[in-house]
Design an enzyme around this catalytic site. Sequence first.
Site, short mmCIF file in Angstrom:
data_model
loop_
_atom_site.label_atom_id
_atom_site.label_comp_id
_atom_site.label_asym_id
_atom_site.label_seq_id
_atom_site.Cartn_x
_atom_site.Cartn_y
_atom_site.Cartn_z
N ILE A 48 -7.02 -5.11 7.92
CA ILE A 48 -8.07 -4.27 7.67
C ILE A 48 -9.11 -4.80 6.58
CG2 ILE A 48 -7.06 -2.56 8.31
CD1 ILE A 48 -6.82 -1.19 5.67
N ASP A 83 -1.72 -6.41 9.39
CA ASP A 83 -2.61 -5.39 9.10
C ASP A 83 -3.66 -6.04 8.39
OD1 ASP A 83 -4.31 -3.46 8.11
OD2 ASP A 83 -2.57 -2.06 7.44
N LYS A 123 -12.98 -0.16 5.91
CA LYS A 123 -13.08 -0.98 4.68
C LYS A 123 -14.04 -1.84 4.78
CE LYS A 123 -9.25 0.97 3.44
NZ LYS A 123 -9.24 2.01 2.27
N TYR A 157 0.78 -1.18 -0.04
CA TYR A 157 -0.01 -0.03 0.08
C TYR A 157 0.86 1.31 -0.14
CZ TYR A 157 -2.68 3.59 2.66
OH TYR A 157 -3.48 4.71 3.04
#
Lengths: 543, 451
Positions: B248, B246, B286, B161
């Site tokens: 998410i 992570d 998200k 990202y």
Amino acid sequence: MTRTEPNRSSKSDSENSGGGGGGTTAMRVIVPLQGVVQGRGGLFLGSVIPCAFFYFLQFYLKRNRKNEPDSGEPSPDSDPSSGSPDPTRSQSVGNLTELASLPRSLSRILLSPRLSGGAVSISGRAGCGLKGGDSPYHVGQKRVEEDPYDESGNPDGVIELGSAHNTKMDWVSEDPGEAISDGLCMSGIASYEPSHGLIELKTAVAGFMSEATKNSVSFDPTQIVLTSGAASAIEILSFCLADSGNAFLVPTPCSPGYDRDVKWRTGVDLIHVPCRSADNFNISMLVLDRAFYQAKKRGVRIRGVIISNPWNPTGTLLSRENLYALLDFARERNIHIISNEVFAGSVHEEGGEFVSMAEVVDTEENVDRERVHIIYDLSKDLSFPGLRTAAIYSFNESVLSASRKLTTLSPVSSPTQHLLISAISSPKFVQRFVKTNRERLMRVYAELVKGLKELGIECTRSSGGFFCWVDMRGFMSSYSEKGEIELWNKLLNIGKINVIPGSCCHCIEPGWFRLCFSNLSERDVPVAMNRIRKVCETCKSQN
Amino acid sequence: MGLPLMINNDDNNNNKVELSRVAVSDTHGEDSPYFAGWKAYDENPYDESHNPSGVIQMGLAENQVSFDLLESYLEKKNPEGSLWESKGSRGFRENALFQDYHGLKTFRQAMASFMEKIRGGKARFDPDRIVLTAGATAANELLTFILANPNDALLVPTPYYPGFDRDLRWRTGVRIVPIHCDSSNHFQITPEALETAYETARDANIRVRGVLITNPSNPLGATVQKKALEDLLDFCVRKNIHLVSDEIYSGSVFNASEFTSVAEIVENIDDVSVKERVHIVYSLSKDLGLPGFRVGTIYSYNDNVVRTARRMSSFTLVSSQTQHMLASMLSDEEFTEKYIRINRERLRRRYETIVEGLKKEGIECLKGNAGLFCWMNLGFLLNTNTKEGELELWDVILKELKLNISPGSSCHCSEFGWFRVCFANMSEKTLEIALKRIHEFMDRRRKVLNC
């Protein structure tokens, strides 16, 4: 060359220890050393012994250094953190933690051969954060949480006079009819809105800020950056205006929060510039100047000065002359000014005039406007701390640009923004709220001062904000920080009152305390006074 | 008293006050194509009726497919969620005054239960280990501050990202050392790649403090395999470093059985020294499509990290109003179960639509099973197999097709020609239009090649 130094020190050490009882051993060491020093002989032993000593020292240090990563040791140039009033005290606590951890990590290595170095470590910055939890600031807060005073439910609980909540303003009873949306609409859930705040909210905040200056300044919404709380606002400015290792000058007494907000993650230092009771705690430009040059001599680069207006903790309003003098000072040294105006809307003194730094630079050249940055906190004036909405106001486009990007890391949530827009865009509501707030603060403050006076306690004249800066020097057992902490303890444990001792505010004179009165109703004041009286009588009888 | 003012008004540089290195650095990364595309969209946004030839935003990973479910829940003005109605004015006041960085207990409990639900009950979450932050961005930065010192490094698998360049590095002074992954094995992390990255850091005298992965991966849109996670944890134990996962997009896995959270692996481990190095980041932005709410969490098995993170979260707190509102929604078992199920299904259908549509044009995508985007391979369209070639193509797609997609180079992908295409932040109709534009472009190209 350096080898002779250890000779001398080890020689003198040996002599000292030799005097104790290992006389013969000592002589065996000293004689060859003497020989080397005098150039006579014993060269072999004379070189072997210091070599051995040197290598042993290296080995010892290496072994200890290997165990360093296992404890969260702070980096050498940063002070132990959050609100800790006594750096020396925390450091000794830190040392204790370190010593205690050494044997533990060793045993871990033996039991778990998979591990290469014991428990996984955290950063120096994190290590700082773990300490400082035992400062009066935190201890008092915890006690209030565990045993909070309630007029009917818990009349013997601890009264919170430490922190700045403004619990007595009641939105619902102020304005139940007015349609204030609670942000529960789809627009509150919209896609990524700018993290630095919706323009509608910025406009509303600008309006609120202007209202606080009685409209002598018109704040431009495009120069506002919103973030999730004053702590974040101060930290963002610290990151933008100074590099790690630089420093800000802060006249003291100051807000206890700066130790964490300005220093913790940024690596920027605070240099306290003491103000004295003899001057009514007014800022002396001479002392400020001296502090600047002393820092410069030490090789520390000062990047700015942090002031608060109304002053936390004294409640003083800075005059136009003060502000112009500060601007001159900043201009001459080419540094920034951070003006913490979070209590701007809470001026409670009749006829008290709040002058914003923005007004002072209004007519100045751009190059000077660009050094001024203002912090405002909606939560203080609206008595809605849970909403977490603060503003940075700057004339410096580069600072605004960097701050906007940094707010991605501390943004205000959408529903909150919508709730606020709805609430403070109604001018009637705002005016009524602010007026009621001020009147209430004025009444409580007057009661408090009267009550304290009856106990023989004076305080500085507070014109704005939620604090009373109280002189309790007469009640300490000794005129020292120790005496102050003892008194603080008595107030907390005997009086069941949580106040902030002056040392948390870095006050150079012991015996001053910060009392927050925004949590009190007029009915609570006599209760608080009784508690304080009890403590004062205990002190008088003991002294 | 002061110096005579000899400053020439035009000559600002002499006495112009300076800013910090952090302020003037471009580590915020906002000058990269990733963000430049967003700008182009802002200037000329597509609108079905008012601006049908505008730029379609396919560079923003946002979930709007299940908006209607949220809408109907909230517009019922669910009384528990409303600030005004819960317990009357006293409830409001309590909420308004609440500013404890521990966070509302009811909210943390709701978060814990929601995270458990997403993982099908295969892992338990203790509400007291949840630390709230204003978004996952803040959570990642906070963990970096806590786990690493300036000039230390985190190992991050590529492609990653683009926001990490800012979130992990900007204010923290920490570096990112990439773990290079490539298409030969579908960009999965291999033990060899891990070792190589670690050695690279070591040779440069950089101390590695941890590995940070995104699972499911952004931009790949694929989950990390269980075996890879186990190898990864093993690697971290051997090197005595941290593991940050992570997660998410964990609620956006099309098929729940295909997702293994690192929490599941840790669940069966008793050794505290192993567990203590694992930290999970989660956010509601998200999965629930609530980016504006800015709700992120750090879940750590390490007591020191939890304590420090809590204190540090003072800089990035979630408003009490938001917590209160969401606590009731997330505790509503019926709602969350329905939402998670329907959301997954809709995302899967969207994914299939776009992948099928692209396949018809001869465009392949990485086999994905999660997230709000697909990882598309346009390598065969590049003029030169270089970063410049990729950016050239990206520019053409932005200017001619008016589609904003994210080039792989901004994600530090080691192969050129890959693009991340988001499909969940638009209506089905808009997605059709986007595919139509791609069809027309490929058609034109085929005609040109055939001449």
